[in-house]
Enzyme design. Structure first.
Site, mmCIF file in Angstrom:
data_model
loop_
_atom_site.group_PDB
_atom_site.id
_atom_site.type_symbol
_atom_site.label_atom_id
_atom_site.label_comp_id
_atom_site.label_asym_id
_atom_site.label_seq_id
_atom_site.Cartn_x
_atom_site.Cartn_y
_atom_site.Cartn_z
ATOM 1 N N LYS A 102 2.701 3.418 -5.680
ATOM 2 C CA LYS A 102 2.209 2.350 -6.574
ATOM 3 C C LYS A 102 3.279 1.878 -7.557
ATOM 4 C CE LYS A 102 -1.005 3.301 -3.983
ATOM 5 N NZ LYS A 102 -0.965 2.594 -2.684
ATOM 6 N N GLU A 157 -11.445 4.226 -0.721
ATOM 7 C CA GLU A 157 -11.833 4.545 0.662
ATOM 8 C C GLU A 157 -12.683 5.821 0.760
ATOM 9 O OE1 GLU A 157 -8.764 3.782 -0.285
ATOM 10 O OE2 GLU A 157 -7.292 5.296 0.283
ATOM 11 N N ASP A 210 -3.283 -2.966 -2.456
ATOM 12 C CA ASP A 210 -4.348 -1.962 -2.452
ATOM 13 C C ASP A 210 -4.246 -1.111 -3.727
ATOM 14 O OD1 ASP A 210 -5.280 0.934 -0.434
ATOM 15 O OD2 ASP A 210 -6.512 -0.476 -1.550
ATOM 16 N N ASP A 229 0.836 -1.205 0.000
ATOM 17 C CA ASP A 229 0.000 0.000 0.000
ATOM 18 C C ASP A 229 0.870 1.254 0.000
ATOM 19 O OD1 ASP A 229 -2.600 1.393 2.159
ATOM 20 O OD2 ASP A 229 -2.324 1.469 -0.021
HETATM 21 N N1 LIG Z 1 9.444 2.789 -0.830
HETATM 22 C C1 LIG Z 1 8.841 3.105 0.310
HETATM 23 N N2 LIG Z 1 9.334 2.677 1.496
HETATM 24 C C2 LIG Z 1 8.720 2.990 2.647
HETATM 25 N N3 LIG Z 1 7.602 3.746 2.735
HETATM 26 C C3 LIG Z 1 7.095 4.201 1.584
HETATM 27 C C4 LIG Z 1 7.668 3.907 0.330
HETATM 28 N N4 LIG Z 1 6.920 4.496 -0.633
HETATM 29 C C5 LIG Z 1 5.920 5.149 -0.007
HETATM 30 N N5 LIG Z 1 6.023 4.974 1.333
HETATM 31 C C6 LIG Z 1 5.080 5.466 2.339
HETATM 32 O O1 LIG Z 1 3.861 4.785 2.078
HETATM 33 C C7 LIG Z 1 2.780 5.721 2.039
HETATM 34 C C8 LIG Z 1 2.390 5.972 0.621
HETATM 35 C C9 LIG Z 1 1.248 5.558 0.150
HETATM 36 C C10 LIG Z 1 0.862 5.813 -1.274
HETATM 37 N N6 LIG Z 1 -0.560 5.631 -1.384
HETATM 38 C C11 LIG Z 1 -1.248 6.359 -2.238
HETATM 39 O O2 LIG Z 1 -0.703 7.165 -3.003
HETATM 40 C C12 LIG Z 1 -2.724 6.212 -2.233
HETATM 41 C C13 LIG Z 1 -3.471 7.177 -2.913
HETATM 42 C C14 LIG Z 1 -4.858 7.090 -2.908
HETATM 43 N N7 LIG Z 1 -5.597 8.078 -3.631
HETATM 44 O O3 LIG Z 1 -4.963 9.035 -4.182
HETATM 45 O O4 LIG Z 1 -6.837 7.986 -3.706
HETATM 46 C C15 LIG Z 1 -5.533 6.071 -2.229
HETATM 47 C C16 LIG Z 1 -4.778 5.108 -1.563
HETATM 48 O O5 LIG Z 1 -5.385 4.080 -0.882
HETATM 49 C C17 LIG Z 1 -3.389 5.166 -1.555
HETATM 50 O O6 LIG Z 1 -2.694 4.168 -0.892
HETATM 51 C C18 LIG Z 1 3.316 6.976 2.697
HETATM 52 O O7 LIG Z 1 3.184 6.883 4.095
HETATM 53 C C19 LIG Z 1 4.777 6.944 2.262
HETATM 54 O O8 LIG Z 1 5.607 7.685 3.118
HETATM 55 MG MG LIG Z 2 -3.982 2.548 -0.419
#
Ligand SMILES: Nc1ncnc2c1ncn2[C@@H]1O[C@H](/C=C/CNC(=O)c2cc([N+](=O)[O-])cc(O)c2O)[C@@H](O)[C@H]1O
Ligand SMILES: [Mg+2]
Length: 214
Positions: A144, A199, A169, A141
């Site tokens: 992406k 969500e 997700d 999650d």
């Molecule tokens: N390589 C990595 N290592 C560790 N932590 C990492 C990482 N890449 C991202 N993260 C962390 O994971 C989360 C990112 C989620 C992206 N979800 C999303 O962008 C997202 C967007 C929508 N939306 O726009 O509707 C809906 C959703 O359910 C979503 O999960 C943030 O907390 C970020 O700091």
């Molecule tokens: Mg998500």
């Protein structure tokens, strides 16, 4: 400077949930995000699918990529059998700080290890640092465009075993097209799509469950 969305979410949990009661923390976050301020938690609708897959797998060791505020961390940890462990990875220190407090408020800190740092660096260290032989369940999650590289990394590090379940997700919204192509075209995975909604909205989204065949 004003508060951040995760900080406001934490405040809503501290105000409306009962300490040590994971269900009330989940409800407080869902209420806040549905009626006050949207946030990218897997949410209540897709959360029920996560719950059912998790219950079916009953993992001894689980991995979550992308903790954010810890909502799905709590959904997973509350269903783990005694002695089972969840490792969750988050590279944003501010999000990690909020997540730690929300996980502790739910009373689930003994089942969860939150590791701060990028998944690409941490996955290769899972065996040596946490004594993990392989994961029974992985929840993807995070960003992406990291789903494919991190899945390949988990394979290459020998962290998947025959039967490991990956649950991803947002395969529709925001979308993870390369990931869907990867798991669907690979002879090493058996995949199925669970249709749902993004969500707190009526926009279509869903979860892709992929079983590693070895
Ligand atoms: N390589 C990595 N290592 C560790 N932590 C990492 C990482 N890449 C991202 N993260 C962390 O994971 C989360 C990112 C989620 C992206 N979800 C999303 O962008 C997202 C967007 C929508 N939306 O726009 O509707 C809906 C959703 O359910 C979503 O999960 C943030 O907390 C970020 O700091
Ligand atoms: Mg998500």
């Amino acid at each position: 400077t004003g508060s951040t969305r995760p900080q406001r979410m934490l405040k809503a949990v501290q105000k409306n949930a009962t300490k040590g009661d994971p269900e009330s923390v989940i409800s407080a976050i869902d209420y806040y995000c549905r009626h006050r301020e949207w946030a990218m938690n897997v949410g209540d609708e897709k959360g029920l699918i996560l719950d059912s897959v998790l219950t079916e797998v009953n993992p001894g060791t689980a991995l979550e990529l992308g903790t954010y505020c810890g909502y799905s961390t709590i959904r997973i940890a509350r269903l783990l059998s005694p002695g089972s462990k969840l490792i969750t990875v988050e590279f944003n220190p501010d999000f990690a700080a909020v997540a730690r407090q929300i996980i502790a408020y739910a009373g689930l800190q003994d089942k969860v290890t939150l590791v701060e740092g990028p998944s690409g660096d941490l996955i290769p260290k899972m065996k040596e640092r946490f004594g993990i032989k392989s994961f029974d369940f992985v929840f993807l999650d995070h960003w992406k465009d990291r789903y494919v590289p991190d899945t390949k990394l988990l394979e290459d590090c020998g962290l998947l075993r025959k039967g490991t379940v990956l649950l991803a997700d947002n395969v529709i919204c925001p979308g993870a097209p390369e990931y869907l192509k990867y798991v669907k075209n690979s002879a090493h995975y058996e995949s199925r799509y669970y249709k749902s909604n993004l969500e707190y909205t009526t926009v279509e989204d869903g979860l892709e469950k992929s079983v590693f065949l070895g």
